[in-house]
Design a protein around this motif. Structure first.
Motif, short mmCIF file in Angstrom:
data_model
loop_
_atom_site.label_atom_id
_atom_site.label_comp_id
_atom_site.label_asym_id
_atom_site.label_seq_id
_atom_site.Cartn_x
_atom_site.Cartn_y
_atom_site.Cartn_z
N ARG A 116 39.01 137.25 77.49
CA ARG A 116 40.32 136.84 76.98
C ARG A 116 40.66 137.62 75.72
O ARG A 116 39.78 138.01 74.97
CB ARG A 116 40.33 135.34 76.65
CG ARG A 116 40.08 134.44 77.86
CD ARG A 116 40.12 132.97 77.46
NE ARG A 116 39.82 132.11 78.58
CZ ARG A 116 39.74 130.78 78.52
NH1 ARG A 116 39.94 130.17 77.34
NH2 ARG A 116 39.47 130.06 79.58
N VAL A 117 41.96 137.80 75.49
CA VAL A 117 42.45 138.51 74.31
C VAL A 117 43.46 137.62 73.58
O VAL A 117 44.33 137.01 74.21
CB VAL A 117 43.12 139.85 74.70
CG1 VAL A 117 43.89 140.44 73.52
CG2 VAL A 117 42.07 140.83 75.19
N ALA A 174 25.33 131.89 75.26
CA ALA A 174 26.57 131.40 74.67
C ALA A 174 27.74 132.35 74.91
O ALA A 174 27.56 133.54 75.15
CB ALA A 174 26.38 131.19 73.16
N ASN A 175 28.95 131.78 74.83
CA ASN A 175 30.17 132.56 74.86
C ASN A 175 30.52 133.00 73.44
O ASN A 175 30.62 132.16 72.54
CB ASN A 175 31.33 131.74 75.43
CG ASN A 175 31.25 131.59 76.93
OD1 ASN A 175 30.67 132.42 77.62
ND2 ASN A 175 31.84 130.51 77.44
N TRP A 176 30.72 134.28 73.25
CA TRP A 176 31.03 134.84 71.95
C TRP A 176 32.51 135.18 71.83
O TRP A 176 33.16 135.57 72.81
CB TRP A 176 30.21 136.10 71.71
CG TRP A 176 28.76 135.84 71.42
CD1 TRP A 176 27.87 135.14 72.20
CD2 TRP A 176 28.03 136.26 70.27
NE1 TRP A 176 26.64 135.10 71.60
CE2 TRP A 176 26.69 135.79 70.42
CE3 TRP A 176 28.35 137.00 69.14
CZ2 TRP A 176 25.70 136.03 69.47
CZ3 TRP A 176 27.36 137.25 68.20
CH2 TRP A 176 26.05 136.76 68.37
N GLY A 177 33.01 135.02 70.60
CA GLY A 177 34.37 135.43 70.29
C GLY A 177 34.38 136.28 69.04
O GLY A 177 33.68 135.96 68.07
N PHE A 178 35.14 137.36 69.04
CA PHE A 178 35.20 138.26 67.89
C PHE A 178 36.50 138.06 67.15
O PHE A 178 37.58 138.07 67.76
CB PHE A 178 35.15 139.72 68.35
CG PHE A 178 33.79 140.23 68.75
CD1 PHE A 178 32.74 139.36 69.04
CD2 PHE A 178 33.56 141.59 68.86
CE1 PHE A 178 31.50 139.84 69.43
CE2 PHE A 178 32.33 142.09 69.25
CZ PHE A 178 31.29 141.21 69.53
N PRO A 190 38.16 126.33 73.39
CA PRO A 190 36.93 125.54 73.53
C PRO A 190 35.80 126.30 74.19
O PRO A 190 34.64 125.89 74.11
CB PRO A 190 37.38 124.34 74.38
CG PRO A 190 38.56 124.86 75.15
CD PRO A 190 39.26 125.81 74.24
N GLY A 191 36.12 127.43 74.82
CA GLY A 191 35.08 128.22 75.48
C GLY A 191 34.27 129.07 74.52
O GLY A 191 33.19 129.55 74.87
N VAL A 192 34.77 129.29 73.31
CA VAL A 192 34.06 130.10 72.33
C VAL A 192 33.03 129.24 71.60
O VAL A 192 33.37 128.22 71.01
CB VAL A 192 35.04 130.72 71.31
CG1 VAL A 192 34.26 131.42 70.18
CG2 VAL A 192 35.98 131.70 71.99
#
Length: 339
Positions: free
Chosen positions: A47-48, A2-6, A59-61
């Motif tokens: 990405r930031v 999966a793609n993770w976002g913080f 949508p990528g997260v």
């Protein structure tokens, strides 16, 4: 995979979670959102963002790691699951059992996974200890000593701020409480006595100590502080033996560690990264693997309820400065606060 976002790029995200995601098999650090773009870029995401909402709109997260101060957890967990994201949220998941229940319900309604990031619960030593106790290695557990004393936070750190969910109880006390509950099979205790100290008037707690009593008569002496040197203690004594964790009792990982059983027998564990184990487990669960180890919602809820009961048992004592103390009658159990 999966793609993770913080959400947040503070010390734990930078020192532990971002390296874990980069090292793990599967997950990718797709995005980081922080008010300081420089700190977000330092985590090396694809990405930031400088607004948390923008990351949730990406949508990528697929999985969001919430690394914000404790009082922001509920808001951003609920926004994330309603945006269709799975969530790994720093401990404590919520500042009350009511918050944890609401967050869990929001995730359930959205069909999303919500996991509390109690990273030490993924360490093989922690898992072995819990399995050994459940399997009767100490017989019927009668007494537990669980204590975590940590370093004092710097002036201005959110851990000193009660409004932001700071304090020793929510921070290092979380580890001591969860270990005690695990030792007694995740049964709900009552608070028999408690006392608390503060750095200054109006600040979060600098130290909290309390006694828990469990169904069947077992007790746990639990303590936590953020005032000086670091020390971690965890021992279990039962009708059939004892178990103990060496230092550090709760936050092992960066160094080899040991679990000692009655008679001096010991299990030794090499240095490893439990943050990576946690990330890989959550990533696998998101991918549909139902066999991985996760901190389950019922345990998160019981931890929160226990912290509620401890806090509810305290009251200011004008004659004792910034210290809370037990309620009248609580020492003999008459005033004990049930969960």
């Amino acid at each position: 995979m999966a793609n993770w976002g913080f959400l947040g790029a503070g010390s734990i995200a930078a020192s532990s979670l971002a390296p874990a995601v980069h090292a793990a098999d599967g997950p990718r650090l797709h995005a980081v959102a922080a008010s300081d773009a420089r700190r977000a870029r330092a985590l090396d995401p694809a990405r930031v963002y400088t607004r948390y909402g923008d990351l949730l709109d990406d949508p990528g997260v697929e999985v969001v790691y919430v690394a914000l101060h404790n009082s922001a957890h509920r808001t951003w967990v609920e926004r994330a699951v309603r945006a269709g994201k799975h969530v790994l949220c720093e401990k404590p998941l919520g500042l009350s059992a009511a918050e944890v229940a609401a967050m869990t319900a929001a995730a359930r309604d959205a069909g999303r996974l919500l996991v509390e990031a109690a990273w030490n619960r993924w360490h093989p030593r922690t898992r072995d200890l819990e399995a050994m106790i459940a399997g009767g290695a100490a017989g019927t557990v009668r007494t537990v000593t669980s204590r975590f004393d940590g370093l004092a936070p710097a002036a201005g750190n959110y851990r000193r701020d009660a409004a932001l969910g700071g304090g020793a109880l929510y921070d290092v006390g979380y580890y001591a409480v969860s270990a005690a509950l695990a030792a007694f099979g995740w049964r709900a205790p009552r608070v028999v006595r408690a006392e608390q100290e503060h750095w200054e008037v109006g600040s979060a707690d600098s130290a909290t100590r309390f006694l828990l009593e469990f169904p069947g008569g077992g007790t746990a002496e639990v303590g936590c502080s953020l005032v000086g040197g670091r020390s971690e203690t965890f021992t279990v004594t039962g009708t059939g033996g004892s178990l103990a964790l060496d230092q550090p009792a709760f936050c092992a990982g960066a160094a080899p560690s040991t679990l000692t059983v009655t008679g001096g027998r010991a299990r030794h564990y090499p240095a490893l990264d439990p943050y990576r184990l946690m990330v890989e487990a959550v990533d696998a669960a998101v991918g549909g693997d139902t066999g991985v180890h996760l901190v389950v919602p019922a345990q998160s809820l019981l931890i929160a309820a226990t912290l509620d009961a401890v806090r509810g048992h305290l009251r200011p004592d004008p004659a004792d400065g910034h210290r809370g103390r037990v309620r009248p009658g609580a020492l003999d159990g008459a005033g004990a606060t049930p969960l």
